[in-house]
Enzyme design. Structure first.
Site, PDB file in Angstrom:
ATOM      1  N   ASP A 154       0.970  -0.974  -0.099  1.00 39.72           N
ATOM      2  CA  ASP A 154      -0.076  -0.050  -0.009  1.00 39.72           C
ATOM      3  C   ASP A 154       0.898   1.203   0.098  1.00 39.72           C
ATOM      4  OD1 ASP A 154      -1.494   2.180   0.661  1.00 39.72           O
ATOM      5  OD2 ASP A 154      -2.004   1.466   2.701  1.00 39.72           O
ATOM      6  N   GLU A 185      -3.766   4.341  -2.545  1.00 33.33           N
ATOM      7  CA  GLU A 185      -4.164   3.872  -1.495  1.00 33.33           C
ATOM      8  C   GLU A 185      -5.622   3.894  -1.110  1.00 33.33           C
ATOM      9  OE1 GLU A 185      -2.784   5.982   2.263  1.00 33.33           O
ATOM     10  OE2 GLU A 185      -2.608   4.229   3.177  1.00 33.33           O
ATOM     11  N   GLU A 186      -6.127   5.136  -1.597  1.00 33.90           N
ATOM     12  CA  GLU A 186      -7.476   5.099  -1.276  1.00 33.90           C
ATOM     13  C   GLU A 186      -8.526   4.379  -2.295  1.00 33.90           C
ATOM     14  OE1 GLU A 186      -5.775   9.360  -0.906  1.00 33.90           O
ATOM     15  OE2 GLU A 186      -5.536   7.663  -2.076  1.00 33.90           O
TER      16      GLU A 186
END
Length: 641
Positions: free
Chosen positions: A417, A435-436
């Site tokens: 991540d 990441e989102e």
């Protein structure tokens, strides 16, 4: 520690290994990841990408929209790496009955020093169905080469019996769990600075407690005909201090623009309210905060996670609505969903589509998940980090792909991540990069924001067992929710899916040239190593490869060549192979594979490579017209590419 050394099983493990948008600047993500009122300098969110026309799914890029550039180096050495196990490493050696924890859940207070690892033997048994996410041998550019890299469950050490430890809190009753029942562990709650503050235990200083006010408001939403206005009134009834600050424009836009067949807003809200009201029944023991400088793990059920996230949606967590510098949770990401409901944008509407599908799934009796998930904060003391200028390891295996995605083709590997130091980055705001998107594919990851303090330079967060709920496409402004995803990934003995994610945050360089210093290169080497380090108690044959990509590039201004070299060096010291996804950049993939071949053929050690990087950085002004790859090629004349 005792393990079964089954040569036939070992052989099986060794041989059967199949399967941004430029406007999205790092500065703008700071408000997303911490809250709209906390725009601290230098706190970027997950790295953004210059290409938002690619198919999403975290396809291995932070990312980069340009060609490869240059890099930097590092100095100083601390001490030799220590073989100290991580918190779980993995919580629980096979010990005699006399060493068993007395408690049936939560945290045990007298863990034996021998209880360093819960991985004890090879396992081919699991809960659930066979995974269907293995790569095809004729897809992409040689994706079939992924079969050469180890992954779980093909390479797996069977876990010891689940039980709590001094550094591992288990929120389900482990005695009942071993009888195949998922029952919350009953223990003590705490209202202090070391634990999550839950509303039912808010100090009572009025005739009606804040939880009673919240219960009444949420009960009003259960009737099944709630509108966005009803949701707004309910949330604001126990968050009156923010009446003039919070808006619900994005939530309104979602209901207006998404067809009713998909959202069925009132019905889902009703089920979510019921779920949120189960907080006292689902969480019966204090949840520890995963604080800086402390390694600790939390294991909880997917149902408990869904209950906590329903409360986050309805903004019930006290003291978590501000992250101003002097606030109690200034060093934590936001968890209440208020920022997501605010100013409307297409990004937020697509996020809400993914999140409402998640809530619709977890509140349906037919699809409610029944597994566990572990969140483990790992902190390696500076004295135990590698001395990079003396590391004699040579590079491990590397397979580079311009096509494919970390979360799909990297299934069963350690998936990286590209994190913000505030875990989750701008997932509850406008952020929509690697990441989102990962957190929207698997919304259970969002609960980490409730208890994870921002990451230090020598820390990472590992999450094991999350489920994928959504199918998406696009990236940044082109991101779109496509529909449900059925996750058939097998599970381990603890009923966790064979999905392990490691969150490591790269430095954000406001000036591209800042990365070319030994100090900054060393920081990134140490950060990558902390994330990549294998469990010392597990043999190499049982350690899966790493799936990664352009970590720290894009909006964070990282040099793709430098970051790739850093990750290769960290993987070498961690003794793990690597799959590297360049997110459609074929030229980068070819150059990286050639560079790895050059270094591997010439048996260049990590120490020698470190020295080359240091020299490049020390005289960067003279070399800046030459990329770091070109510099290394020039310094390795005997090789043939």
């Amino acid at each position: 520690m005792t393990r079964r050394n089954d040569s036939s099983q070992m052989k099986k493990c060794l041989t059967h290994q199949s399967p941004g948008d430029s406007s999205n600047k790092a500065d703008s993500k700071v408000a997303d990841q911490k809250g709209a009122d906390s725009k601290k300098a230098g706190l970027g969110g997950a790295d953004s990408t210059g290409a938002d026309s690619k198919k999403a799914g975290l396809c291995g890029a932070d990312s980069t929209g340009a060609d490869l550039i240059a890099m930097g180096s590092n100095e100083g050495c601390l001490s030799k790496p220590n073989s100290t196990a991580s918190v779980l490493d993995n919580v629980g050696v096979n010990t005699s009955d006399s060493n068993k924890a007395n408690s049936s859940g939560a945290t045990s207070s007298g863990a034996s020093s021998k209880e360093q690892s819960s991985k004890c033997k090879h396992s081919q048994s699991s809960y659930g169905e066979a995974t269907d996410l293995g790569p095809s041998s004729n897809s992409g550019d040689k994706l079939g080469n992924l079969k050469m890299l180890k992954r779980e469950p093909e390479c797996h050490m069977e876990l010891d019996t689940l039980r709590p430890r001094q550094n591992h809190t288990v929120l389900i009753d482990t005695t009942k769990f071993n009888d195949n029942l998922l029952i919350p562990h009953e223990g003590k709650h705490a209202w202090d600075n070391n634990h999550v503050k839950l509303l039912p235990h808010f100090p009572k200083n009025e005739p009606l407690s804040r939880w009673q006010v919240t219960e009444k408001a949420l009960q009003g939403l259960i009737r099944g005909s709630a509108s966005v206005k009803d949701v707004e009134m309910a949330i604001m009834s126990y968050n009156r201090a923010y009446k003039k600050e919070w808006t619900f424009n994005a939530l309104n836009s979602y209901v207006q623009q998404v067809n009713k067949h998909e959202n069925n807003f009132s019905t889902v809200i009703s089920k979510m309210a019921r779920l949120a009201l189960q907080l006292q029944d689902q969480i019966k023991h204090a949840i520890p905060l995963l604080k800086q400088k402390h390694s600790h793990a939390i294991t909880l059920s997917q149902v408990q996670i869904s209950c906590l996230l329903a409360n986050a949606f309805f903004c019930t967590f006290p003291h978590r609505n501000t992250t101003k510098p002097d606030s109690e949770y200034a060093s934590y990401p936001t968890i209440n969903f208020s920022n997501l409901f605010g100013d409307s944008s297409m990004r937020k509407i697509q996020k809400l589509r993914a999140l409402f599908h998640y809530f619709n799934t977890v509140t349906d009796n037919e699809t409610r998940p029944d597994g566990l998930v572990t969140f483990e904060r790992i902190c390696i003391p500076p004295s135990q980090l590698p001395c990079w200028k003396t590391q004699l390891e040579t590079l491990t295996d590397l397979q580079v792909f311009s096509e494919g995605c970390i979360e799909k083709e990297g299934k069963g590997m350690l998936q990286v991540d590209f994190a913000s130091k505030y875990i989750g980055g701008g997932v509850l705001g406008n952020g929509l990069v690697q990441e989102e998107i990962l957190f929207l594919l698997s919304p259970e990851l969002i609960v980490a924001r409730l208890f994870t303090e921002k990451l230090g330079d020598n820390e990472c967060l590992k999450i094991t067992g999350t489920q994928t709920y959504n199918t998406i496409s696009g990236y940044s402004n082109s991101f779109e929710w496509q529909g449900p995803y059925t996750d058939n990934t097998k599970r381990d003995k603890w009923k966790r899916r064979f999905c392990q994610i490691v969150a490591i945050d790269a430095l954000h360089f406001r000036d591209f040239r800042e990365q070319y210093t030994e100090t900054n290169v060393m920081r990134e080497l140490n950060k990558a190593y902390v994330g990549f380090r294998r469990d010392p108690s597990v043999p190499l044959e049982y350690t899966p490869a790493i799936a990664t990509g352009n970590w720290g590039c894009g909006a964070f201004n990282g040099d793709p060549q430098l970051k790739a070299l850093i990750q290769m060096m960290a993987a070498a010291v961690a003794k793990r192979d690597m799959a590297f996804f360049t997110f459609g950049h074929k030229g980068q993939a070819q150059e990286l594979q050639k560079m790895h071949h050059l270094l591997k053929t010439n048996k260049v050690s990590v120490a020698h490579l470190y020295s080359l990087l240091k020299n490049y950085c020390d005289d960067y002004n003279r070399h800046k017209s030459k990329s770091v790859f070109d510099y290394i090629k020039h310094q390795t004349p005997s090789s043939q590419l």
